[in-house]
Scaffold this motif. Structure first.
Motif, mmCIF file in Angstrom:
data_model
loop_
_atom_site.group_PDB
_atom_site.id
_atom_site.type_symbol
_atom_site.label_atom_id
_atom_site.label_comp_id
_atom_site.label_asym_id
_atom_site.label_seq_id
_atom_site.Cartn_x
_atom_site.Cartn_y
_atom_site.Cartn_z
ATOM 1 N N THR A 1 30.499 14.911 19.715
ATOM 2 C CA THR A 1 31.397 14.176 18.723
ATOM 3 C C THR A 1 30.171 13.329 17.848
ATOM 4 O O THR A 1 30.290 13.099 16.534
ATOM 5 C CB THR A 1 32.423 13.079 19.461
ATOM 6 O OG1 THR A 1 33.415 14.013 19.900
ATOM 7 C CG2 THR A 1 32.823 12.247 18.382
ATOM 8 N N GLU A 2 29.222 12.977 18.488
ATOM 9 C CA GLU A 2 28.099 12.008 17.996
ATOM 10 C C GLU A 2 27.283 13.099 17.106
ATOM 11 O O GLU A 2 26.896 12.751 15.870
ATOM 12 C CB GLU A 2 27.156 11.604 18.955
ATOM 13 C CG GLU A 2 26.453 10.071 18.597
ATOM 14 C CD GLU A 2 25.896 9.281 19.388
ATOM 15 O OE1 GLU A 2 25.839 7.952 19.301
ATOM 16 O OE2 GLU A 2 25.906 9.767 20.657
ATOM 17 N N MET A 3 27.014 14.192 17.507
ATOM 18 C CA MET A 3 26.263 15.194 16.837
ATOM 19 C C MET A 3 27.162 15.589 15.499
ATOM 20 O O MET A 3 26.600 15.757 14.411
ATOM 21 C CB MET A 3 25.983 16.499 17.472
ATOM 22 C CG MET A 3 24.953 16.427 18.442
ATOM 23 S SD MET A 3 23.402 15.884 17.901
ATOM 24 C CE MET A 3 23.370 13.975 18.318
ATOM 25 N N VAL A 4 28.252 15.840 15.485
ATOM 26 C CA VAL A 4 29.318 16.083 14.600
ATOM 27 C C VAL A 4 29.386 14.978 13.452
ATOM 28 O O VAL A 4 29.156 14.975 12.288
ATOM 29 C CB VAL A 4 30.748 16.473 14.802
ATOM 30 C CG1 VAL A 4 31.682 16.444 13.736
ATOM 31 C CG2 VAL A 4 30.667 17.610 15.541
ATOM 32 N N GLY A 5 29.417 13.721 14.037
ATOM 33 C CA GLY A 5 29.433 12.608 13.231
ATOM 34 C C GLY A 5 28.029 12.230 12.629
ATOM 35 O O GLY A 5 27.905 11.921 11.446
ATOM 36 N N THR A 6 27.178 12.790 13.213
ATOM 37 C CA THR A 6 25.675 12.458 12.686
ATOM 38 C C THR A 6 25.529 13.423 11.494
ATOM 39 O O THR A 6 24.905 13.196 10.360
ATOM 40 C CB THR A 6 24.634 12.903 13.531
ATOM 41 O OG1 THR A 6 24.688 11.923 14.749
ATOM 42 C CG2 THR A 6 22.933 12.797 12.904
ATOM 43 N N VAL A 7 25.987 14.862 11.604
ATOM 44 C CA VAL A 7 25.781 15.728 10.452
ATOM 45 C C VAL A 7 26.668 15.348 9.295
ATOM 46 O O VAL A 7 26.193 15.345 8.075
ATOM 47 C CB VAL A 7 26.143 17.142 11.070
ATOM 48 C CG1 VAL A 7 26.429 18.054 9.998
ATOM 49 C CG2 VAL A 7 25.160 17.673 12.139
ATOM 50 N N ALA A 8 27.912 14.989 9.561
ATOM 51 C CA ALA A 8 28.801 14.462 8.359
ATOM 52 C C ALA A 8 28.149 13.238 7.781
ATOM 53 O O ALA A 8 28.211 13.263 6.652
ATOM 54 C CB ALA A 8 30.392 14.226 9.063
ATOM 55 N N CYS A 9 27.644 12.463 8.385
ATOM 56 C CA CYS A 9 27.224 11.144 7.843
ATOM 57 C C CYS A 9 25.880 11.270 7.163
ATOM 58 O O CYS A 9 25.661 10.882 5.885
ATOM 59 C CB CYS A 9 27.002 9.950 8.792
ATOM 60 S SG CYS A 9 28.555 9.138 9.037
ATOM 61 N N ALA A 10 25.026 12.172 7.496
ATOM 62 C CA ALA A 10 23.557 12.549 6.969
ATOM 63 C C ALA A 10 24.092 13.381 5.701
ATOM 64 O O ALA A 10 23.187 12.978 4.803
ATOM 65 C CB ALA A 10 22.952 13.286 7.876
ATOM 66 N N ILE A 11 24.817 14.102 5.729
ATOM 67 C CA ILE A 11 25.032 14.992 4.588
ATOM 68 C C ILE A 11 25.754 14.196 3.499
ATOM 69 O O ILE A 11 25.337 14.295 2.175
ATOM 70 C CB ILE A 11 26.268 16.248 4.732
ATOM 71 C CG1 ILE A 11 25.422 17.378 5.856
ATOM 72 C CG2 ILE A 11 26.651 16.862 3.620
ATOM 73 C CD1 ILE A 11 26.172 18.619 6.221
ATOM 74 N N SER A 12 26.648 13.235 3.706
ATOM 75 C CA SER A 12 27.203 12.324 2.787
ATOM 76 C C SER A 12 26.082 11.481 2.217
ATOM 77 O O SER A 12 26.141 11.390 1.209
ATOM 78 C CB SER A 12 28.296 11.468 3.517
ATOM 79 O OG SER A 12 27.647 10.467 4.203
ATOM 80 N N GLY A 13 25.056 11.347 2.902
ATOM 81 C CA GLY A 13 24.120 10.254 2.448
ATOM 82 C C GLY A 13 23.099 11.176 1.723
ATOM 83 O O GLY A 13 22.598 10.801 0.588
ATOM 84 N N ILE A 14 22.774 12.267 1.948
ATOM 85 C CA ILE A 14 22.034 13.131 1.281
ATOM 86 C C ILE A 14 22.509 13.640 0.069
ATOM 87 O O ILE A 14 21.777 13.632 -0.996
ATOM 88 C CB ILE A 14 21.396 14.306 2.246
ATOM 89 C CG1 ILE A 14 20.684 13.852 3.417
ATOM 90 C CG2 ILE A 14 20.765 15.426 1.505
ATOM 91 C CD1 ILE A 14 20.400 14.894 4.535
ATOM 92 N N ARG A 15 23.725 13.749 -0.063
ATOM 93 C CA ARG A 15 24.473 14.343 -1.210
ATOM 94 C C ARG A 15 24.515 13.132 -2.083
ATOM 95 O O ARG A 15 24.181 13.702 -3.297
ATOM 96 C CB ARG A 15 25.775 14.683 -0.594
ATOM 97 C CG ARG A 15 26.739 15.236 -1.682
ATOM 98 C CD ARG A 15 27.663 14.131 -2.347
ATOM 99 N NE ARG A 15 28.588 14.767 -3.565
ATOM 100 C CZ ARG A 15 29.097 13.923 -4.480
ATOM 101 N NH1 ARG A 15 28.912 12.969 -4.409
ATOM 102 N NH2 ARG A 15 29.906 14.700 -5.204
ATOM 103 N N LEU A 16 24.867 11.901 -1.654
ATOM 104 C CA LEU A 16 24.771 10.986 -2.723
ATOM 105 C C LEU A 16 23.174 10.792 -3.271
ATOM 106 O O LEU A 16 22.981 10.384 -4.502
ATOM 107 C CB LEU A 16 25.188 9.671 -2.128
ATOM 108 C CG LEU A 16 26.515 9.413 -2.149
ATOM 109 C CD1 LEU A 16 27.122 8.099 -1.461
ATOM 110 C CD2 LEU A 16 27.375 9.397 -3.588
#
Length: 212
Positions: free
Chosen positions: A9-24
């Motif tokens: 769960t934490e890894m999925v959250g990390t990927v999702a949040c990291a991509i949202s930040g990198i995308r912005l």
């Protein structure tokens, strides 16, 4: 089994949040290193504050996985930038998934160290939302959590569902899934039906009101 599920769960959250930040960061023309930093603080910011407040070891200092996963997220955005950067709904999808996953982690870790559910609720909101606050500050945007969007409120609703399932004797897995599903569902409904919280705006001045 439960520890494995929480780690995933934490890894999925990390990927999702990291991509949202990198995308912005990409929309602001950051270089690769700058985009990596934005993605990293988006992924670990909320959890870091949570662990400091709970006085427990900061989670990302215990393993290199979070740094590596953020690097892989950066590589993913670089390779698929046309799909991930140019579509507005991509940010919404990854941000909602990360919000839900980290809300669950924040609640679970707080309960594990013996705090009551009301503290876990606050920590779930902080874990889910605070990384996004740092992200928006770094890219010079008004933090999403302070706008009228259903954001931190979705975490609050998810935490309440978690609490209800727990009081009903549901399994930890049911509590976690129900919480995450509630957060994501509320975010989707808010987007679909343009739901938002009332804006705290100043009252219009009366025409007869004198000038100061």
């Amino acid at each position: 089994m439960e520890e494995t599920f929480l780690f995933v769960t934490e890894m999925v959250g990390t990927v999702a949040c990291a991509i949202s930040g990198i995308r912005l960061a990409a929309t602001k023309n950051f270089d690769w290193f700058g985009a990596y930093i934005v993605g990293l603080v988006t992924a670990i910011g909320g959890g870091t504050l949570r662990d400091v407040l709970l006085d427990i070891p900061v989670f990302w200092m215990q393993t290199w996985w979070y740094l590596a996963v953020t690097a892989l997220s950066l590589a993913t955005v670089i390779v698929f930038r046309n799909m991930l950067v140019s579509r507005d709904k991509v940010l919404f999808i990854f941000d909602s998934i990360g919000l839900a996953m980290f809300c669950v982690i924040g609640i679970q870790k707080t309960l594990a160290v013996g705090y009551p559910m009301w503290v876990a609720t606050v920590m779930g909101i902080i874990t889910g939302a605070f990384g996004g606050v740092i992200r928006d500050i770094l890219i010079n945007e008004e933090p999403l959590v302070f706008r009228k969007d259903i954001y931190a409120t979705a975490c609050l609703a998810g935490a309440l569902v978690y609490w209800v399932i727990m009081l009903m004797g549901g399994s930890p897995f049911a509590q976690q899934i129900s919480c995450a599903a509630t957060v994501i569902l509320l975010r989707i409904l808010a987007l679909r039906y343009s739901l938002s919280l009332p804006i705290l705006a100043p009252l219009p001045k009366s025409k007869k009101q004198g000038k100061f």
